[in-house]
Design a protein around this motif. Structure first.
Motif: not given
Length: 417
Positions: A8-9, A108-114, A120-122, A261-267
């Motif tokens: 998961d991480v 977490r690999i799935q931290f950015l969910k958008s 790109y995340r994987d 993406l701005l919401s993800e950046q804020r998180r």
């Protein structure tokens, strides 16, 4: 919050679970008197070991039958500064355990969910996880080897001294040569009791210092990777649909992607702020004490090469080189990764600019420009002083200062000969 498994991480969670460091933060563990059992145990062990350390320091305030030479004195200073740093680290993490547990979410690999980040995340985080596991295993392995060298060194020296009948009313060599307030005869008679105390102290410093340092570096690496994902996702806005004829639909999708993406950046920025709030005191103290340790170890190494009259000088040199290497490398990693976080965080603006904003409507362009300005205005970073940022430039400055100070110390010593 659920537990974190290996798949998961993007950090070496298996190592931290194996050494029970992960369990210090896990709120689901059993409790003693309302406290996490691992935190409670860690506090008890720390109190016991520091009681032994205080006993080993009492000799510094009493008249002893023997004294430390320059080399032993500087090694003594290095050991006690390392012990202080270890205590400070474990106290901070126990005090901030709940915040640290919340910070685990960013690994977490799935931290950015958008949707724009999923492409790109994987790949990015899989590469980071593999490199992080290799690096942390290497650092902990090398540090463990250094600790074993320090444990074996006094036994070899004492055996050699006894075999050649060179023990003449001298204390047996120990790992750290703490200044216990006992006579030489009492110390030698109960040598293995004092040796066992210093073995425990060595393991304590190894666990709390090196393990926590690799922990900090792992989190830095993951945060850097998350910002890389955001940069790639921002840069891809508008390109997937640029050949479609439905310009209005393309603009709506681009605008929705930008908002997500701005919401993800804020998180992610909030997690970075939380991370800095936990580690800033540790990092600043570490930079200062590591700089002092590099100076003392460098001076001890040169003095050992120049003036030592002890038997087995090669072992003495190895004993000094090994911790010098690990301290310098750890300081380099801290400066490198914290500087890289600053760079990757700033590069998000470049990712925004790299999007296909010229072919999207004016509303999107205005929103993008405002986002870039807000990102550039956020200068969150760790500074050693109001003007010195923790980055590679600081590391180079430390090494230059080390050279200058050691040169002055050596010239002063030579003038007294």
């Amino acid at each position: 919050m659920s537990s974190f498994e290996v798949h998961d991480v993007a950090i070496n969670i298996e190592l931290y679970k194996l050494l029970r460091f992960y369990h210090v933060f896990d709120p689901s563990n059993s409790k003693i008197f309302g406290f996490n059992v691992y935190r409670f145990t860690g506090i008890l062990i720390t109190v016991f070991i520091q009681s032994c350390v205080l006993f080993g320091l009492l000799g510094c305030f009493m008249e002893m039958e023997d004294s430390l030479d320059y080399i032993e004195l500087f090694v003594f200073i290095f050991v006690n500064s390392s012990n202080f740093l270890s205590v400070m680290k474990i106290c901070v993490f126990i005090y901030k355990a709940n915040d640290t547990w919340d910070l685990f979410e960013v690994t977490r690999i799935q931290f950015l969910k958008s949707e724009p980040c999923r492409k790109y995340r994987d790949d990015i985080l899989e590469k980071v996880r593999n490199k992080s596991i290799k690096l942390t295993n290497f650092i902990f392995g090398f540090a463990s080897m250094t600790c074993i060298i320090w444990m074996i060194y006094p036994l070899v020296v004492n055996f050699f001294m006894l075999a050649t009948d060179q023990i003449n009313n001298q204390r047996y060599q120990n790992i750290f040569n703490m200044r216990y307030p006992v006579t030489i005869n009492t110390y030698n008679q109960y040598y293995f009791v004092f040796y066992a105390i210093e073995v425990i102290l060595a393991a304590f410093i190894l666990y709390n210092s090196i393990l926590i340092d690799t922990f900090l570096v792992s989190f830095c690496w993951v945060i850097i990777a998350q910002y890389e994902i955001l940069t790639e996702a921002f840069g891809n806005i508008g390109y997937e649909d640029k050949f479609q004829n439905q310009d209005k639909d393309c603009s709506i999708k681009a605008y929705n992607d930008l908002k997500s993406l701005l919401s993800e950046q804020r998180r992610l920025n909030l997690k970075l702020k939380l991370y800095y709030s936990i580690v800033w005191y540790i990092v600043l103290t570490y930079v200062v004490l590591s700089s002092c340790s590099i100076i003392t170890l460098t001076y001890s190494f040169i003095m050992t090469c120049m003036l030592t009259t002890k038997s087995l000088p090669v072992l003495s040199i190895i004993k000094i080189i090994a911790p010098f290497t690990i301290v310098s490398f750890q300081l380099f990693l801290h400066c490198y990764f914290f500087g890289l976080i600053n760079s990757k965080k700033a590069s998000v603006s470049y990712g925004m600019y790299s999007s296909n904003w010229t072919s999207i409507d004016l509303k999107f362009q205005k929103s993008l420009l405002l986002s870039m300005r807000m990102n550039d205005a956020d200068n969150l970073m760790i500074k050693a002083t109001p003007t010195k940022i923790v980055n590679l430039e600081l590391f180079v400055g430390v090494m230059i200062t080390t050279y200058n100070i050691v040169s002055v110390m050596l010239n002063t010593f030579k003038s007294k000969i």
